[in-house]
Motif scaffolding. Structure first.
Motif, PDB file in Angstrom:
ATOM      1  N   TRP A  81       0.934  -1.216  -0.047  1.00  0.00           N
ATOM      2  CA  TRP A  81      -0.266  -0.070   0.125  1.00  0.00           C
ATOM      3  C   TRP A  81       0.672   1.281   0.080  1.00  0.00           C
ATOM      4  N   ALA A  82       2.005   1.291   0.623  1.00  0.00           N
ATOM      5  CA  ALA A  82       2.942   2.378   0.879  1.00  0.00           C
ATOM      6  C   ALA A  82       3.370   2.775  -0.607  1.00  0.00           C
ATOM      7  N   ALA A  83       3.827   1.753  -1.356  1.00  0.00           N
ATOM      8  CA  ALA A  83       4.168   1.836  -2.819  1.00  0.00           C
ATOM      9  C   ALA A  83       3.151   2.377  -3.954  1.00  0.00           C
ATOM     10  N   TYR A  84       1.905   1.803  -3.731  1.00  0.00           N
ATOM     11  CA  TYR A  84       0.741   2.203  -4.304  1.00  0.00           C
ATOM     12  C   TYR A  84       0.204   3.572  -4.181  1.00  0.00           C
ATOM     13  N   ALA A  85       0.362   4.211  -2.741  1.00  0.00           N
ATOM     14  CA  ALA A  85      -0.264   5.253  -2.620  1.00  0.00           C
ATOM     15  C   ALA A  85       1.003   6.548  -2.544  1.00  0.00           C
ATOM     16  N   GLY A  86       2.264   5.969  -2.544  1.00  0.00           N
ATOM     17  CA  GLY A  86       3.420   6.951  -2.575  1.00  0.00           C
ATOM     18  C   GLY A  86       3.664   7.375  -1.222  1.00  0.00           C
ATOM     19  N   GLU A  99      -3.906   0.262  17.035  1.00  0.00           N
ATOM     20  CA  GLU A  99      -5.031   0.657  17.725  1.00  0.00           C
ATOM     21  C   GLU A  99      -5.322   1.984  17.531  1.00  0.00           C
ATOM     22  N   SER A 100      -4.299   2.837  17.291  1.00  0.00           N
ATOM     23  CA  SER A 100      -4.464   4.248  17.284  1.00  0.00           C
ATOM     24  C   SER A 100      -4.331   4.694  15.832  1.00  0.00           C
ATOM     25  N   ALA A 101      -4.948   3.879  15.011  1.00  0.00           N
ATOM     26  CA  ALA A 101      -4.879   4.042  13.572  1.00  0.00           C
ATOM     27  C   ALA A 101      -5.512   5.638  13.297  1.00  0.00           C
ATOM     28  N   ASN A 102      -5.045   6.391  12.209  1.00  0.00           N
ATOM     29  CA  ASN A 102      -5.502   7.607  11.860  1.00  0.00           C
ATOM     30  C   ASN A 102      -5.780   7.432  10.395  1.00  0.00           C
ATOM     31  N   ASN A 103      -6.355   8.632   9.709  1.00  0.00           N
ATOM     32  CA  ASN A 103      -6.736   8.591   8.270  1.00  0.00           C
ATOM     33  C   ASN A 103      -5.610   9.053   7.370  1.00  0.00           C
ATOM     34  N   SER A 104      -4.424   9.043   7.871  1.00  0.00           N
ATOM     35  CA  SER A 104      -3.610   9.775   6.874  1.00  0.00           C
ATOM     36  C   SER A 104      -3.394   9.101   5.601  1.00  0.00           C
ATOM     37  N   LEU A 105      -3.510   7.761   5.655  1.00  0.00           N
ATOM     38  CA  LEU A 105      -3.497   7.025   4.128  1.00  0.00           C
ATOM     39  C   LEU A 105      -4.684   7.387   3.188  1.00  0.00           C
ATOM     40  N   PRO A 106      -5.994   7.286   3.871  1.00  0.00           N
ATOM     41  CA  PRO A 106      -6.903   7.472   2.809  1.00  0.00           C
ATOM     42  C   PRO A 106      -6.919   9.071   2.341  1.00  0.00           C
ATOM     43  N   ARG A 108      -4.317  11.195   2.177  1.00  0.00           N
ATOM     44  CA  ARG A 108      -3.248  11.360   0.989  1.00  0.00           C
ATOM     45  C   ARG A 108      -3.901  10.750  -0.343  1.00  0.00           C
ATOM     46  N   LEU A 109      -4.552   9.803  -0.262  1.00  0.00           N
ATOM     47  CA  LEU A 109      -5.077   9.051  -1.523  1.00  0.00           C
ATOM     48  C   LEU A 109      -6.112  10.074  -2.050  1.00  0.00           C
ATOM     49  N   MET A 110      -6.948  10.658  -1.294  1.00  0.00           N
ATOM     50  CA  MET A 110      -7.640  11.603  -1.595  1.00  0.00           C
ATOM     51  C   MET A 110      -7.183  13.003  -2.376  1.00  0.00           C
ATOM     52  N   LEU A 111      -5.932  13.398  -1.765  1.00  0.00           N
ATOM     53  CA  LEU A 111      -5.374  14.467  -2.309  1.00  0.00           C
ATOM     54  C   LEU A 111      -4.772  14.071  -3.598  1.00  0.00           C
ATOM     55  N   ASN A 114      -7.349   9.777  -5.861  1.00  0.00           N
ATOM     56  CA  ASN A 114      -7.678   8.453  -6.059  1.00  0.00           C
ATOM     57  C   ASN A 114      -8.765   7.740  -5.345  1.00  0.00           C
ATOM     58  N   LYS A 115     -10.065   8.347  -5.449  1.00  0.00           N
ATOM     59  CA  LYS A 115     -11.342   8.011  -4.991  1.00  0.00           C
ATOM     60  C   LYS A 115     -11.469   6.691  -5.131  1.00  0.00           C
ATOM     61  N   ALA A 116     -11.300   5.936  -5.803  1.00  0.00           N
ATOM     62  CA  ALA A 116     -11.500   4.425  -6.008  1.00  0.00           C
ATOM     63  C   ALA A 116     -10.887   3.833  -4.869  1.00  0.00           C
ATOM     64  N   ALA A 117      -9.365   4.118  -4.667  1.00  0.00           N
ATOM     65  CA  ALA A 117      -8.953   3.306  -3.718  1.00  0.00           C
ATOM     66  C   ALA A 117      -9.469   3.841  -2.355  1.00  0.00           C
ATOM     67  N   VAL A 118      -9.873   4.988  -2.001  1.00  0.00           N
ATOM     68  CA  VAL A 118     -10.298   5.139  -0.873  1.00  0.00           C
ATOM     69  C   VAL A 118     -11.701   4.520  -0.643  1.00  0.00           C
ATOM     70  N   THR A 119     -12.688   4.297  -1.642  1.00  0.00           N
ATOM     71  CA  THR A 119     -13.735   3.463  -1.767  1.00  0.00           C
ATOM     72  C   THR A 119     -13.396   2.130  -1.385  1.00  0.00           C
ATOM     73  N   TYR A 120     -12.317   1.449  -1.673  1.00  0.00           N
ATOM     74  CA  TYR A 120     -12.064   0.096  -1.322  1.00  0.00           C
ATOM     75  C   TYR A 120     -11.555   0.227  -0.007  1.00  0.00           C
ATOM     76  N   LEU A 121     -10.908   0.957   0.762  1.00  0.00           N
ATOM     77  CA  LEU A 121     -10.371   0.897   2.088  1.00  0.00           C
ATOM     78  C   LEU A 121     -11.650   0.952   2.970  1.00  0.00           C
ATOM     79  N   GLN A 122     -12.719   2.102   2.434  1.00  0.00           N
ATOM     80  CA  GLN A 122     -14.097   2.076   3.171  1.00  0.00           C
ATOM     81  C   GLN A 122     -14.754   0.722   3.426  1.00  0.00           C
ATOM     82  N   LEU A 123     -14.765  -0.152   2.113  1.00  0.00           N
ATOM     83  CA  LEU A 123     -15.387  -1.356   2.176  1.00  0.00           C
ATOM     84  C   LEU A 123     -14.475  -2.263   3.192  1.00  0.00           C
ATOM     85  N   ALA A 124     -13.306  -2.242   2.967  1.00  0.00           N
ATOM     86  CA  ALA A 124     -12.313  -3.144   3.866  1.00  0.00           C
ATOM     87  C   ALA A 124     -12.536  -2.910   5.054  1.00  0.00           C
TER      88      ALA A 124
END
Length: 785
Positions: A81-86, A99-106, A108-111, A114-124
């Protein structure tokens, strides 16, 4: 040799509790995998991290903390995911696995649009929230079926419509996974064939989907094909290797010839044989030979070899495990020698097999098997060849150290100063390890050396197995110095002499001796020789280093000798020996902490101070004085002498004078079981004779009452030991227990009746007897009050 499956599933919580218990009980294993073994499975080169869990063990899996804490699936997914999202791997890892996860990954993808990837993350994330598998077998899965059904439909639709290869593969995986979560194995296989198999570019995600597909095959009852599929997954996908093995192991799936029909090439066949060879209840050598023949590059060949060596050690050396099929176990034990010889030939052949690498491992293995089979010349030749080849890991070097010291001892004809100089350095190298096999070897080496010093055979084959050794008889006159060295070597092999590690404790192992038991079984004459040896003003280098390994010094040995003499009621000799013990020893633990009651006091009050600390040296000197006074006719001295003799026993207040440790019911639960009715420490027989002497000498009814009651306490001690001995093999049904209790009540009255009757008839009006009625329920029952 076929191995034993000790438990179906291992729970971490249970393991933690067990470890704490074992660490609290000195002399127990510090490694739950431990059995008698001298060959390190870590010598095998492995290709996948975490393969240590497949070493041979009597447990369900090898309990390897390193393997259990590995996170290959998390790491590889975060990296992808790091390679895919840069983004940095830490950002991806944080989103998925902390446990203290934040939304930095989605974010960054939105910026990046890449809304399609964010959609996948939400589903997962929604799938993860909707389904929580149980951790323990007694728990239910947490499942939101409606949400999962919705996610199932959505993942299929997006897998078919998405053009992004990265997301397409992941949607396909989610669809395949959800099919199994929703108990649709047929659909799982169809979706794998439709959504994953046609992908032109496959990553580990496709293997994760294949893992679910293999599970579906198993669920549909085709165990042969499931074996094939899990074998391929195990071979090619490190991040699902553990799951592939467990899927077979938990179901008890063993090798099936039919699984080979699904294989496309020799490498796939080798993978089937390899995963089968590491399963419980399988003889691995025939499959190991097949793996080597079909695919010499298979990464499990060395591991399986080490596993088979260890497995054979377990059957040949081990105590009878708790299994119902004991006849089959003994049959396998009997076959172990011929099986081991075949394994040795296999290792020797592989050492020169150009298709295999790492000749150092193969020569070392062949050397070890030759040593076990007592072909020491061949073992030494192989070991020399092993040392000449590059060793790819430090464990191989440590295994060579083990074999070097065992071979040196096995081939040594007699004790020489040159031999001592060589062997002491080898022992020091092994002693510091916390690996149970190295400690096993160290303990064995110390034991063999002790026998050499005593002139005893070190290798005498018996029916119990080909490791059996030693006759207890000496072959002739043994010098006092050699007897002293033999004792010190056995002390060095004890858990009490283990070096303290960086965490501040000394891990003990099941093969370690118990120094206290060694001391108790050593003659007083040998203890004196050990003290003389330790006190030599010009002790040679070997002697100094041996004393260091033994963990004892002259001060300690004088304490031991004094205890032995005191236990034999040689008070004058004990007092003389204890003059040599430093006051610092008596002023330190355990004596300063636990020897705080007056050893000449017996409750109820007999005119003595109940709390009065006294050093062992002062106690022995006082016993000498009292014994002299008793012989001169002093009844009070006889009584106090009896109190001292009683209190230094198991039921007394100062048992530390004679022993180093005590448990509340040890006389009931001796292991191995033994009759203690003749052991004065428990029965207080000598103390009873002193109380009887006081009764003979005194004309004072108060003193006579005290002496009679003291004698009854000694009889009570003997009764407790008698009762424990009689009830050792008693059944637990209610009728049997009731009958035993009734018989013991009658025995107690009979065995304690002599002195209780004397108190009632002759001294009923004494102040002391009246005090006994208040304090002693047993006496009250006797007199009916």
């Amino acid at each position: 040799m076929k191995e034993i499956l000790s438990n179906k599933l291992f729970k971490r919580s249970a393991r933690t509790i067990a470890v704490l218990i074992l660490l609290a009980c000195a002399g127990g294993p510090a490694d739950l995998n431990e059995f008698t073994s001298y060959f390190l499975p870590e010598t095998a080169t492995t290709q996948a991290a975490g393969d240590g869990r497949y070493h041979f063990t009597q447990q369900f899996l090898y309990l390897d903390d390193y393997s259990d804490t590995l996170r290959p699936a998390k790491d590889i997914n975060a990296k992808a995911w790091a390679a895919y999202a840069g983004v940095d791997e830490a950002i991806a890892y944080n989103y998925f696995y902390t446990e203290s996860a934040n939304n930095s990954l989605p974010n960054r993808l939105m910026l990046k649009g890449n809304k399609a990837a964010v959609t996948y993350l939400q589903l997962a994330k929604s799938i993860e929230k909707s389904y929580q598998p149980s951790v323990y077998s007694w728990e239910e899965d947490s499942k939101d079926s409606l949400a999962l059904v919705e996610a199932f439909a959505k993942s299929q639709q997006l897998a078919r419509s998405t053009n992004d290869p990265f997301l397409k593969e992941r949607y396909g995986f989610q669809a395949v996974k959800l099919a199994m979560i929703l108990a649709q194995p047929d659909n799982c296989i169809k979706l794998y064939e439709e959504l994953i198999k046609p992908l032109k570019t496959k990553t580990f995600i496709s293997d994760w989907a294949f893992s679910r597909k293999a599970g579906a095959t198993m669920a549909l009852g085709d165990t042969a094909k499931a074996l094939y599929e899990f074998a391929q997954l195990f071979e090619r996908c490190p991040s699902r290797r553990r799951e592939a093995d467990l899927s077979l192991r938990i179901k008890g799936v063993r090798f099936q010839e039919k699984a080979l029909d699904y294989c496309q090439n020799n490498a796939e066949k080798a993978a089937v044989y390899a995963i089968s060879a590491i399963q419980p209840l399988e003889d691995g050598l025939p499959m190991l030979k097949k793996v080597t023949e079909l695919n010499p590059k298979n990464g499990l060949i060395e591991l399986i070899t080490a596993r088979e060596i260890n497995k054979n050690e377990f059957y040949a050396n081990g105590e009878m495990p708790y299994v119902e099929d004991t006849l089959a176990y003994e049959k396998r034990r009997g076959e172990s020698k011929s099986y081991f010889e075949q394994l040795g030939d296999f290792c020797a052949d592989n050492a020169t097999n150009k298709a295999l690498s790492n000749p150092s491992f193969w020569y070392t293995s062949a050397s070890y098997v030759a040593y076990v089979n007592k072909d020491y010349k061949k073992s030494e030749e192989y070991l020399t060849q092993a040392k000449a080849a590059p060793a790819p890991n430090d464990y191989l070097k440590q295994q060579m150290d083990i074999q070097e010291v065992l071979l040196l001892i096995a081939q040594q004809e007699g004790i020489t100063s040159e031999f001592e100089g060589k062997v002491i350095g080898m022992l020091e190298k092994l002693n510091k390890s916390e690996n149970f096999r190295i400690v096993n070897a160290y303990t064995r080496a110390c034991g063999l050396l002790a026998k050499m010093y005593r002139g005893q055979p070190t290798e005498e084959k018996k029916s119990g197995g080909w490791w059996s050794s030693c006759s207890s008889k000496s072959s002739g006159e043994v010098s006092p110095t050699h007897l002293a060295k033999a004792f010190l070597l056995e002390a060095a092999a004890s858990w009490q002499s283990r070096p303290v590690n960086a965490d501040g404790y000394a891990p003990a192992f099941a093969t370690n001796l118990d120094r206290y038991a060694v001391e108790d079984s050593t003659s007083i004459a040998t203890l004196r020789e050990a003290i003389s040896y330790a006190q030599q003003p010009q002790l040679d280098d070997f002697g100094k280093r041996l004393m260091g390994l033994s963990g004892v010094n002259a001060d300690y040995l004088n304490v031991v000798l004094g205890r032995r003499l005191l236990g034999e009621h040689q008070y004058a000799q004990a007092a003389e020996v204890w003059k040599n013990v430093s006051t610092k020893t008596w002023a330190s633990s355990p004596f300063s902490d636990d020897l705080t009651e007056n050893p000449f006091y017996i409750k109820p009050d007999n005119g003595q101070t109940p709390s009065q600390s006294i050093t062992p040296a002062a106690f022995a000197a006082r016993m000498v004085q009292l014994e002299t006074q008793m012989k001169a006719g002093d009844a009070q001295a006889a009584y106090l002498l009896a109190c001292g003799a009683y209190n230094m026993g198991y039921f007394g207040n100062s048992w530390l004078l004679l022993n180093r440790q005590r448990s509340s019911s040890e006389y009931e639960y001796t292991y191995p079981p033994r009759d203690l009715t003749g052991v004065d420490y428990y029965t207080s027989a000598k103390a009873k004779t002193y109380f009887e002497k006081a009764l003979q000498l005194t004309k004072d009814p108060e003193l006579a009452a005290k002496a009679a009651f003291g004698a009854s306490l000694c009889e009570e001690s003997a009764f407790y030991v008698f009762r424990a001995n009689e009830g050792r093999d008693l059944g637990y049904d209610e009728a049997t227990q009731a009958a035993f209790k009734k018989r013991m009540n009658e025995e107690q009255k009979k065995r304690l009746g002599k002195y209780f009757d004397l108190l009632r008839r002759n001294y009923a009006n004494s102040a002391y007897t009246k005090e006994i009625i208040e304090e002693c329920g047993t006496y009250r029952d006797f007199v009916g009050q």
